[in-house]
Design an enzyme around this catalytic site. Structure first.
Site, PDB file in Angstrom:
ATOM      1  CB  ALA A   1       8.995  15.981 -12.948  1.00  0.00           C
TER       2      ALA A   1
ATOM      3  CB  CYS B   1      34.671  29.943  14.375  1.00  0.00           C
ATOM      4  SG  CYS B   1      32.651  30.606  14.795  1.00  0.00           S
TER       5      CYS B   1
ATOM      6  CB  CYS C   1      33.517  32.155  11.507  1.00  0.00           C
ATOM      7  SG  CYS C   1      32.801  30.611  11.172  1.00  0.00           S
TER       8      CYS C   1
ATOM      9  CD  GLN D   1      13.475  28.610  -8.748  1.00  0.00           C
ATOM     10  OE1 GLN D   1      13.055  29.500  -8.441  1.00  0.00           O
ATOM     11  NE2 GLN D   1      12.939  27.798  -9.749  1.00  0.00           N
TER      12      GLN D   1
ATOM     13  CB  CYS E   1      30.069  27.657  14.460  1.00  0.00           C
ATOM     14  SG  CYS E   1      31.142  27.767  12.685  1.00  0.00           S
TER      15      CYS E   1
ATOM     16  CG  HIS F   1      16.410  29.674  -3.876  1.00  0.00           C
ATOM     17  ND1 HIS F   1      15.298  29.440  -4.419  1.00  0.00           N
ATOM     18  CD2 HIS F   1      16.740  30.599  -4.456  1.00  0.00           C
ATOM     19  CE1 HIS F   1      14.697  30.181  -5.102  1.00  0.00           C
ATOM     20  NE2 HIS F   1      15.864  31.115  -5.272  1.00  0.00           N
TER      21      HIS F   1
ATOM     22  CG  LEU G   1       1.272  18.781 -12.314  1.00  0.00           C
ATOM     23  CD1 LEU G   1       1.681  17.178 -12.815  1.00  0.00           C
ATOM     24  CD2 LEU G   1       1.150  18.735 -11.087  1.00  0.00           C
TER      25      LEU G   1
ATOM     26  N   GLY H   1       9.609  22.178 -13.289  1.00  0.00           N
ATOM     27  CA  GLY H   1       9.114  21.970 -12.202  1.00  0.00           C
ATOM     28  C   GLY H   1       9.198  23.393 -11.481  1.00  0.00           C
ATOM     29  CB  THR H   2      10.483  26.243 -11.475  1.00  0.00           C
ATOM     30  OG1 THR H   2      10.338  27.688 -10.796  1.00  0.00           O
ATOM     31  CG2 THR H   2      10.896  26.656 -12.973  1.00  0.00           C
TER      32      THR H   2
END
Ligand code: NAD
Ligand code: APR
Length: 255
Positions: A237, A156, A137, A108, A153, A126, A220, A193-194
């Site tokens: 972690a 394009c 584009c 994520q 960009c 994500h 944690l 870790g989420t």
């Protein structure tokens, strides 16, 4: 399937004689590299309004504010280093591949610390902070500088249509087909870790259990869906992940 190909034979064709792991990581995996989390007491969303900074509406309403928020995070990322948790996961991926197994790493996180630690295939559901996407584009290009409404960009040539290549609230996460394929083939699902508070990532553990796949949480502290995990390891972690990797590779119940 793309995520298994390229690491030796197509493991799907080999059946289950080799361990396949699905690892989901969140902001806690990069916390000790100095990149802030979202929902810890010091998290981003405790200090900023996610609806103003991490939604398409917020970006349409005030693109300069959103660009400034992500430019600051991108600046932090360029000086951050991968930590022992990132390195342990890169080691595990290599060891599993050497045994004919595979590790599907779904993150994520929008940082590139997994790649810089040596992980070879990472699904950034994500998006990625070091990339920009063109609204004109659709091209996604590497972007390390500050991004703003006057940028052009590279694909394009349109000016003013670039946004961070990041999935905001209300938008569809990326790689969902590959993620579902990998989940179905996994022998073990591990969340690291989420907080387990944001969907669809927070729903993966329930899907794994429904398919009879063993589940493991490394965090944690207990996450919002801690009760859904068969195994649970709590600690920082950079300590808990290397210890767990050592166990699965060499311990009594090694994979
Ligand atoms: P979501 O499930 O977190 O949000 C669903 C809706 O619920 C959103 O409108 C959100 O505002 C709202 N919501 C979220 N947490 C809430 C809470 N605690 N209480 C009340 N309402 C809450 O995710 P989503 O909207 O499906 O977003 C799609 C994806 O975009 C998610 O996976 C999310 O993680 C991702 N995202 C990325 C970033 C980033 O900076 N990379 C920031 C925000 C969201
Ligand atoms: N070691 C291990 N875990 C940690 C550490 C650490 N050093 N520090 C924090 N954690 C844990 C916290 O206990 C918390 O459960 O990491 C988790 C971080 O949770 P969040 O801040 O909610 O981050 P995350 O789960 O990645 O958020 C999901 O929400 O806003 C969106 O897109 C954004 O990707 C993010 C998504």
């Amino acid at each position: 399937r793309a995520w298994f190909i390229g690491r030796g034979p197509d493991l799907a064709a080999k059946g289950h004689d080799a361990m396949k792991l699905f690892v989901l990581t969140g902001a806690g995996c990069s916390a000790e590299s100095g990149l802030g989390t979202f929902r810890d007491k010091e998290g981003a969303w405790a200090r900023f309004d996610p609806m103003k900074l991490a939604t398409p509406e917020g970006f349409a309403d005030d693109p300069d504010l959103v660009h400034a928020f992500y430019n600051a995070r991108r600046g932090n990322l360029l000086t951050a280093m991968p930590n022992e948790a990132h390195r342990a996961l890169a080691r595990l991926e290599a060891e599993l591949a050497a045994r004919g197994g595979a590790l599907f790493l779904c993150t994520q996180n929008i940082d590139d610390l997994h790649e810089r630690a040596g992980s070879r295939s990472v699904a950034h559901m994500h998006g990625e902070l070091r990339k920009a996407r063109c609204l004109a584009c659709g091209a996604v290009t590497a972007w390390d500088d500050d991004l703003g409404r006057n940028d052009t960009c590279p694909a394009c040539g349109e000016t003013g249509g670039l946004r961070p290549h990041i999935v905001w609230f209300g938008e569809m996460p990326l790689y969902m087909a590959e993620i579902q394929d990998a989940l179905e083939e996994a022998d073990l699902f591990v969340a690291i870790g989420t907080s387990g508070s944001v969907y669809p990532a927070a729903g993966f553990v329930g899907q794994a259990r429904h398919m009879g796949i063993r589940t493991c949480e490394i965090n944690l502290e207990p996450s919002d869906n801690a009760g859904l995990f068969d195994e649970r390891y709590y600690g920082a972690a950079t300590e808990a992940v290397p210890a767990w990797v050592e166990r699965v590779l060499t311990g009594p119940d090694a994979l």
